[in-house]
Design a protein around this motif. Structure first.
Motif, PDB file in Angstrom:
ATOM      1  N   LEU A 503       0.832  -1.208   0.000  1.00 39.57           N
ATOM      2  CA  LEU A 503       0.000   0.000   0.000  1.00 39.57           C
ATOM      3  C   LEU A 503       0.864   1.255   0.000  1.00 39.57           C
ATOM      4  N   SER A 504       2.003   1.206   0.714  1.00 41.11           N
ATOM      5  CA  SER A 504       2.927   2.346   0.684  1.00 41.11           C
ATOM      6  C   SER A 504       3.368   2.577  -0.749  1.00 41.11           C
ATOM      7  N   GLN A 505       3.684   1.458  -1.426  1.00 34.69           N
ATOM      8  CA  GLN A 505       4.148   1.540  -2.811  1.00 34.69           C
ATOM      9  C   GLN A 505       3.123   2.229  -3.697  1.00 34.69           C
ATOM     10  N   VAL A 506       1.838   1.826  -3.530  1.00 30.48           N
ATOM     11  CA  VAL A 506       0.772   2.423  -4.343  1.00 30.48           C
ATOM     12  C   VAL A 506       0.724   3.928  -4.092  1.00 30.48           C
ATOM     13  N   LEU A 507       0.748   4.319  -2.818  1.00 35.84           N
ATOM     14  CA  LEU A 507       0.623   5.742  -2.499  1.00 35.84           C
ATOM     15  C   LEU A 507       1.837   6.529  -2.990  1.00 35.84           C
ATOM     16  N   ILE A 508       3.030   5.941  -2.826  1.00 31.62           N
ATOM     17  CA  ILE A 508       4.246   6.631  -3.301  1.00 31.62           C
ATOM     18  C   ILE A 508       4.151   6.861  -4.804  1.00 31.62           C
ATOM     19  N   ASN A 509       3.736   5.788  -5.515  1.00 30.69           N
ATOM     20  CA  ASN A 509       3.588   5.906  -6.962  1.00 30.69           C
ATOM     21  C   ASN A 509       2.611   7.004  -7.349  1.00 30.69           C
ATOM     22  N   LEU A 510       1.457   7.004  -6.680  1.00 33.83           N
ATOM     23  CA  LEU A 510       0.432   7.991  -7.019  1.00 33.83           C
ATOM     24  C   LEU A 510       0.923   9.405  -6.711  1.00 33.83           C
ATOM     25  N   ILE A 511       1.612   9.553  -5.585  1.00 35.66           N
ATOM     26  CA  ILE A 511       2.079  10.888  -5.203  1.00 35.66           C
ATOM     27  C   ILE A 511       3.158  11.371  -6.173  1.00 35.66           C
ATOM     28  N   LEU A 559      -4.648   4.588 -19.245  1.00 34.44           N
ATOM     29  CA  LEU A 559      -3.842   5.015 -18.104  1.00 34.44           C
ATOM     30  C   LEU A 559      -3.220   3.855 -17.331  1.00 34.44           C
ATOM     31  N   PHE A 560      -4.036   2.782 -17.160  1.00 30.80           N
ATOM     32  CA  PHE A 560      -3.570   1.685 -16.314  1.00 30.80           C
ATOM     33  C   PHE A 560      -3.010   0.523 -17.129  1.00 30.80           C
ATOM     34  N   ASP A 561      -2.904   0.719 -18.463  1.00 32.84           N
ATOM     35  CA  ASP A 561      -2.346  -0.349 -19.294  1.00 32.84           C
ATOM     36  C   ASP A 561      -0.854  -0.508 -19.007  1.00 32.84           C
ATOM     37  N   LEU A 575       1.561   2.420 -12.706  1.00 27.25           N
ATOM     38  CA  LEU A 575       0.119   2.421 -12.457  1.00 27.25           C
ATOM     39  C   LEU A 575      -0.494   1.034 -12.634  1.00 27.25           C
ATOM     40  N   SER A 576       0.015   0.265 -13.599  1.00 26.32           N
ATOM     41  CA  SER A 576      -0.557  -1.070 -13.773  1.00 26.32           C
ATOM     42  C   SER A 576      -0.257  -1.923 -12.545  1.00 26.32           C
ATOM     43  N   VAL A 577       0.931  -1.746 -11.981  1.00 34.35           N
ATOM     44  CA  VAL A 577       1.258  -2.472 -10.752  1.00 34.35           C
ATOM     45  C   VAL A 577       0.381  -1.977  -9.595  1.00 34.35           C
ATOM     46  N   CYS A 578       0.153  -0.678  -9.550  1.00 31.63           N
ATOM     47  CA  CYS A 578      -0.709  -0.122  -8.495  1.00 31.63           C
ATOM     48  C   CYS A 578      -2.090  -0.758  -8.550  1.00 31.63           C
ATOM     49  N   ARG A 579      -2.615  -0.823  -9.782  1.00 31.99           N
ATOM     50  CA  ARG A 579      -3.952  -1.397  -9.920  1.00 31.99           C
ATOM     51  C   ARG A 579      -3.953  -2.867  -9.507  1.00 31.99           C
ATOM     52  N   ASP A 583      -6.213  -4.370  -6.641  1.00 30.95           N
ATOM     53  CA  ASP A 583      -7.086  -5.508  -6.959  1.00 30.95           C
ATOM     54  C   ASP A 583      -6.872  -6.646  -5.972  1.00 30.95           C
ATOM     55  N   SER A 584      -5.608  -6.952  -5.705  1.00 31.50           N
ATOM     56  CA  SER A 584      -5.331  -8.078  -4.822  1.00 31.50           C
ATOM     57  C   SER A 584      -5.772  -7.773  -3.390  1.00 31.50           C
ATOM     58  N   HIS A 585      -6.051  -6.505  -3.105  1.00 35.26           N
ATOM     59  CA  HIS A 585      -6.610  -6.144  -1.798  1.00 35.26           C
ATOM     60  C   HIS A 585      -8.135  -6.145  -1.842  1.00 35.26           C
ATOM     61  N   GLY A 586      -8.686  -6.515  -2.999  1.00 35.55           N
ATOM     62  CA  GLY A 586     -10.145  -6.529  -3.132  1.00 35.55           C
ATOM     63  C   GLY A 586     -10.721  -5.127  -3.311  1.00 35.55           C
TER      64      GLY A 586
END
Lengths: 610, 131
Positions: A503-511, A559-561, A575-579, A583-586
């Protein structure tokens, strides 16, 4: 005498066989009442044949009269059995008429054994022997019908009417199948039975002199009806053939689909399986299989889940599916996908559980490899992100190091005086050094936890702590790029269920994306707002919003491709990894443009129920 | 006469420790947490030297501050002291000009040396003052 004896004995034997067959059918299926009625009737016919034969062999008028009397007993059963059969088999006939006939016949039977010589005759004066069918047989030559004989004649006429009425009703109501029944029964009875009865009546009334011919003619009628009924047996036979065929087809389909079939009998506790299922579990092709021996093969970590699933199956009657590991005797592990459903014989009473099993070891391996690949991809994406942050992180690490250096220099200056004058200051310096050392260690820890290869591990995470960690990692970069970071957590103590590193990774990526999006935004207007909101009982929404140029219409759908990027140095996996991680978090991850400019990425997570 | 030094750094630890070191080295340090806070100081020209962090969280950068001082004709010597050292930053520093550009990674001793250099160059100081 030989031919007649053979004929009548043959009739008796044949009807005995018919009776035995129908009794057996009824014994196997207690609801087959027409078969029982038929059996009673044909059993009666055995007696009728016996009595008729005895009449034809009589040596005196008295003996002949006695046999006529005994004739009534089997005749009653033959008669009533036939009426009952018509009634049950055609499902037609007037009840009152049936009742009337049966009552009259019962009275006749009782009176018959009360009067001399029998119900039909008041006197039998003489017998004579005649030649018939090449044999010498006895018939009565001088008879006086009893004054009550008309009652017997009446019941005969009523019976004919009853049968005729029943046939007409059944014909009218009938579906084709029912009509054929009616036809066979009606023809059988009217062609053979009715003439024989009329013959007997005429003989009794003295119109002509013949032996009674009920047994052979009724046998023909019975045989016709018996043939009709044996169609059912033929049908059962062809059904069993079809069943065998369909079972073979099913087995073929099952083995082609890699399925094993099984069922568990609740009464006996026995387990039936196809060979394919046995092969899957590494069991010998023959021999008993018990639930307990199967349970010992199930991987211990899956056993509780399996027990739970079986409990659900027993309760709901709905089909259930479960995947579990088993350890085969040869030491290998296989993965089995099982489906099952229970069958109830009465509400709450299980008769059996039936289902299929499938070896999904290969799929499981593939899934695991995929899982592994995803983890590697997430890891490499994380490392890439950290790479982009590295100079900012170096800065983050420099700050405490510079502070420590300054403090050490300061401490040395204090120690140049002997004895040192400012001991209190020295103590503060040590406390500061300790704090800065911890700060540097924290930076390294945060980086290291993101650098490490890491498997998904769900645990309760405080949103507050997560955002603080993430902001600590990106703050230097934000400062360097003149971006103002703001974290807004709405609602106290938001806790989500998830993997902290991912989740940190997702947020870092988005930021980082948000900051990249503002490169051409004038400094002073660069703002990233990270907020967390509880949006429902089952959902927490986290959003990362920027004040950049927004996402173009061309870019939005892709965007997420994977490998899609708008950045010159980008790989297009962030972004594809973020998605994938969300997803794996439901949860869900999506992007939208803000009304006031810039874009917002939103993701949903599952709250941790405290 | 002790050197009057203004320090602008958003990092509390860094600011605290450098202030302490300068004080123990016989200077008179004043710490500011942002460029804006420094600008609010009534008499910025009383300082002998300004130590400026380049990128300051949530506000005006050290570079902007220097540009502002340049515009206002305040020529107090500026030492940029930053952890960042990249081409873009160097170019910016070049543009606004400074007495020295020190990287935090270069060590604190270099900063002290530069300050002592300023301290020893009193005539220089006077020259700046007169300007």
């Amino acid at each position: 005498m030989r031919l007649v004896t053979m004929l009548w004995a043959g009739v008796a034997a044949a009807s005995l066989v018919l009776s035995a067959i129908q009794i057996t059918v009824w014994a196997l299926n207690r609801r087959a009442l027409p078969n029982l009625a038929f059996a009673i009737s044909s059993l009666g016919l055995v007696g009728v044949a016996w009595c008729e034969l005895a009449m034809m062999n009589s040596n005196s008028a008295h003996e002949w009269g006695e046999w006529v009397r005994w004739f009534h007993l089997p005749n009653f059963f033959m008669f009533v059995g036939m009426l009952l059969f018509v009634r049950l088999y055609l499902d037609a006939g007037r009840t009152w008429l049936f009742g009337l006939i049966v009552s009259l016949r019962t009275i006749i039977l009782a009176v018959n054994f009360w009067v001399e010589p029998n119900f039909n005759f008041s006197q039998i004066d003489a017998i004579t022997r005649i030649q018939w069918l090449g044999d010498s047989i006895t018939i009565a030559s001088r008879l006086t019908p009893s004054p009550w004989q008309w009652v017997a004649t009446l019941t005969t006429i009523l019976s004919v009417l009853y049968i005729a009425d029943a046939c007409v009703t059944a014909w009218r109501n009938g579906v084709p199948e029912g009509r054929r029944r009616t036809f066979v029964v009606g023809i059988g009875i009217s062609l053979f039975f009715i003439p024989a009865v009329i013959n007997t009546q005429l003989m009794i009334w003295g119109v002509w002199r013949t032996p009674t011919l009920i047994a052979p003619s009724f046998l023909v009628a019975l045989a016709a009806m018996g043939f009709e009924m044996s169609r059912e047996i033929l049908r059962a036979y062809s059904l069993s053939r079809e069943l065998q065929d369909s079972e073979q087809a099913l087995q073929l389909a099952a083995s082609a689909g890699g399925l094993g079939l099984w069922s568990w009998d609740a009464r006996t506790g026995e387990v039936w399986t196809t060979n394919a299922a046995r092969t899957m579990f590494g069991l010998p092709a023959s021999g008993r299989v018990s639930i307990n021996s199967l349970a010992t093969m199930v991987a211990p970590e899956d056993l509780a889940r399996l027990d739970e699933c079986v409990a659900v199956i027993k309760q709901t009657e709905a089909e259930q599916e479960i995947q579990f590991g088993i350890r085969i005797r040869d030491g290998s592990t296989r993965w089995i996908l099982a489906r099952g459903r229970c069958e109830l014989e009465a509400p709450g009473r299980i008769s059996r559980i039936r289902g299929v099993v499938r070896d999904v070891t290969e799929q499981h391996k593939t899934m695991q490899e995929l899982e592994d690949l995803r983890a590697r991809l997430a890891h490499s994406s994380r490392v890439t992100a950290l790479g982009h942050l590295s100079s900012a992180l170096a800065h983050e690490l420099r700050q405490p190091l510079v502070a420590i250096q300054s403090n050490i220099e300061a401490a040395e200056l204090i120690l140049q005086h002997s004895p040192p004058l400012e001991l209190e200051e020295l103590r503060e310096i040590l406390a500061d050094i300790r704090r800065d050392d911890q700060r540097a260690a924290d930076v390294i820890d945060r980086m290291r936890s993101l650098m490490k290869h890491h498997d998904l591990e769900q645990q309760p995470i405080s949103m507050d702590g997560l955002l603080q960690d993430v902001i600590a990692l990106v703050r230097s970069d934000a400062t360097r790029r003149a971006v103002v970071l703001q974290a807004r957590i709405h609602g106290s103590a938001l806790t989500v269920l998830g993997d902290r590193v991912h989740l940190s990774q997702v947020l870092i990526n988005l930021i980082m994306n948000a900051m990249d999006a503002m490169n051409s935004t004038p400094a002073g207007h660069r703002r990233v707002i990270i907020s967390a909101n509880r949006t429902g009982e089952e959902s927490i929404e986290v959003s990362v919003s920027d004040s950049g140029s927004g996402i173009s219409q061309d870019t939005m759908p892709r965007l997420f491709d994977p490998f899609f990027t708008t950045k010159p140095s980008g790989m297009g996996i962030g972004l594809s990894v973020c998605r994938m991680i969300v997803d794996s978090h439901g949860g869900k991850l999506w992007a939208e443009n803000n009304d006031t400019g810039g874009a917002t990425f939103r993701l949903t997570l599952t709250p941790h129920a405290a | 006469m002790p050197l009057k030094v203004a320090l602008t750094d958003d990092d509390e630890s860094v600011s605290r420790s450098i202030t302490r070191l300068l004080r123990l080295s016989g200077m008179i340090p004043t710490a500011f947490r942002s460029a804006e806070a420094f600008l609010e100081f009534p008499a910025p020209s009383t300082f002998d030297c300004l130590i400026l962090d380049i990128y300051i969280e949530g506000g005006m950068s050290g570079l902007e501050l220097k540009a502002r001082l340049n515009a206002e004709g305040i020529r107090t010597p500026v030492i940029f002291f930053s952890a960042h050292d990249d081409a873009e930053t160097r170019a910016e520093v070049e543009r606004v000009g400074c007495y020295a550009f020190l990287r935090k990674g270069d060590g604190i001793k270099l900063l002290l040396a530069k300050l002592q250099e300023l301290e020893g160059a009193a005539p220089w100081r006077e020259a700046f003052r007169q300007d």
